[in-house]
Design a protein around this motif. Structure first.
Motif, short mmCIF file in Angstrom:
data_model
loop_
_atom_site.label_atom_id
_atom_site.label_comp_id
_atom_site.label_asym_id
_atom_site.label_seq_id
_atom_site.Cartn_x
_atom_site.Cartn_y
_atom_site.Cartn_z
N ASP A 107 0.78 -1.43 0.03
CA ASP A 107 -0.17 0.08 0.10
C ASP A 107 0.98 1.17 0.16
OD1 ASP A 107 -2.11 1.81 0.59
OD2 ASP A 107 -2.69 0.96 2.24
N HIS A 170 -2.04 1.53 9.09
CA HIS A 170 -2.42 0.15 9.72
C HIS A 170 -1.34 -0.80 9.74
CE1 HIS A 170 -2.87 -0.45 5.37
NE2 HIS A 170 -3.14 0.72 5.57
N ALA A 201 2.10 0.09 7.44
CA ALA A 201 1.43 1.26 6.32
C ALA A 201 1.34 2.46 6.91
CB ALA A 201 0.34 1.13 5.54
N GLU A 203 1.00 6.50 7.01
CA GLU A 203 0.24 7.43 6.02
C GLU A 203 -0.08 8.53 6.59
OE1 GLU A 203 -3.31 5.67 3.92
OE2 GLU A 203 -3.21 3.91 5.44
N GLU A 234 2.24 7.83 1.68
CA GLU A 234 2.35 6.53 2.56
C GLU A 234 3.19 5.51 1.85
OE1 GLU A 234 -1.26 4.12 1.60
OE2 GLU A 234 -1.09 2.97 3.63
CO CO Z 1 -3.16 2.51 3.75
#
Ligand code: CO
Ligand code: MF3
Length: 249
Positions: A107, A170, A201, A203, A234
């Motif tokens: 991500d 997350h 991740a 962000e 991110e």
């Molecule tokens: Co994300």
């Protein structure tokens, strides 16, 4: 739910997904110019993801209709690609994309300038990017989750920017969203201890004005309450004994 620890082998698989995702972003970057629509970007991304043999992670996630989130100007996150949303000189656009490769997710998001932008928006983008880079440096064994959160908050609030509360980073692995939540605000020394094998991740979503956001009628697009522009960067980051490893570059 515990924070899942990945084996070195799993981290390598996530790095493969991350590398592939970088190629998707790299295909989009040179396209960004006045006159292009956010749906044009979506089409390029969908083709590229298929060509590289991956699956778009966002499409179908809780009913989300696209492979990309394309969030322009005061849109904070989850802007839906739209053929009528044509980029104009002076816009900023956050492109967020996730992929799945052999069961593992990556991500990543980047905010781009469309042509010449206002200095305040350049600063917003630079500070948000710098906050992500600083947060990545906090991803060390023995640190705490709160160190990551606090570092983003401190850097962005010092510049007078609003740190979005309603959306957070997350854990990521065989699911796009795993424990823990990774807020962009918090206190040093608090929260779970960071361990080798955690993958996060991170962000930051940062507003030029206040931190408040609202979700539009479409049920997805989050915009700033005061109309100020918002930036979003991110990366997917693995915590290892050898320090942080960014898997999405
Ligand atoms: Co994300
Ligand atoms: N990077 C965002 C996140 O982690 C994007 C999710 S968009 C969605 O939540 F459509 F998939 F929800």
């Amino acid at each position: 739910m515990a924070i899942l620890i990945k084996t070195p082998r799993e981290i390598e698989k996530m790095r493969d997904a991350g590398r592939l995702l970088r190629k998707v972003h790299d295909a989009l970057t040179p396209m960004i110019q006045p006159g292009l629509s956010t749906m044009d970007l979506e089409e390029i991304a969908v083709k590229k993801i298929a060509e590289l043999g991956a699956i778009a992670a966002f499409k179908g996630y809780h009913g989300y209709p696209a492979a990309l989130c394309t969030s322009v100007n005061d849109e904070v996150v989850h802007g839906i690609p739209n053929p009528r949303r044509v980029l104009l000189e002076g816009d900023i656009i956050a492109i967020d994309c996730g992929v799945v490769l052999e069961d593992y997710y990556a991500d990543a998001a980047v905010t781009h300038a469309v042509g010449k932008i206002k200095p305040i928006h350049r600063k917003l983008m630079d500070v948000t990017k710098a906050a992500l880079d600083q947060a990545i440096r906090e991803c060390v064994v023995g640190g705490r989750l709160g160190d990551i959160s606090a570092s983003v908050q401190e850097m962005c609030e010092a510049e007078g920017f609003g740190v979005v509360r309603e959306f957070v980073g997350h854990g990521i692995g065989k699911a796009m969203h795993e424990e823990p939540q990774v807020p962009n605000y918090g206190q040093r020394g608090k929260g779970p201890k960071l361990k080798a094998g955690m993958v996060l991740a991170i962000e930051p979503m940062i507003n030029a004005g206040g931190f408040e956001v609202k979700v539009l009628q479409d049920g997805w697009t989050a915009v700033t309450l005061d109309g100020s522009y918002s930036a979003h960067f991110e990366h997917t980051v693995a915590i290892t004994e050898d320090g942080p490893q960014v898997l999405t570059n």
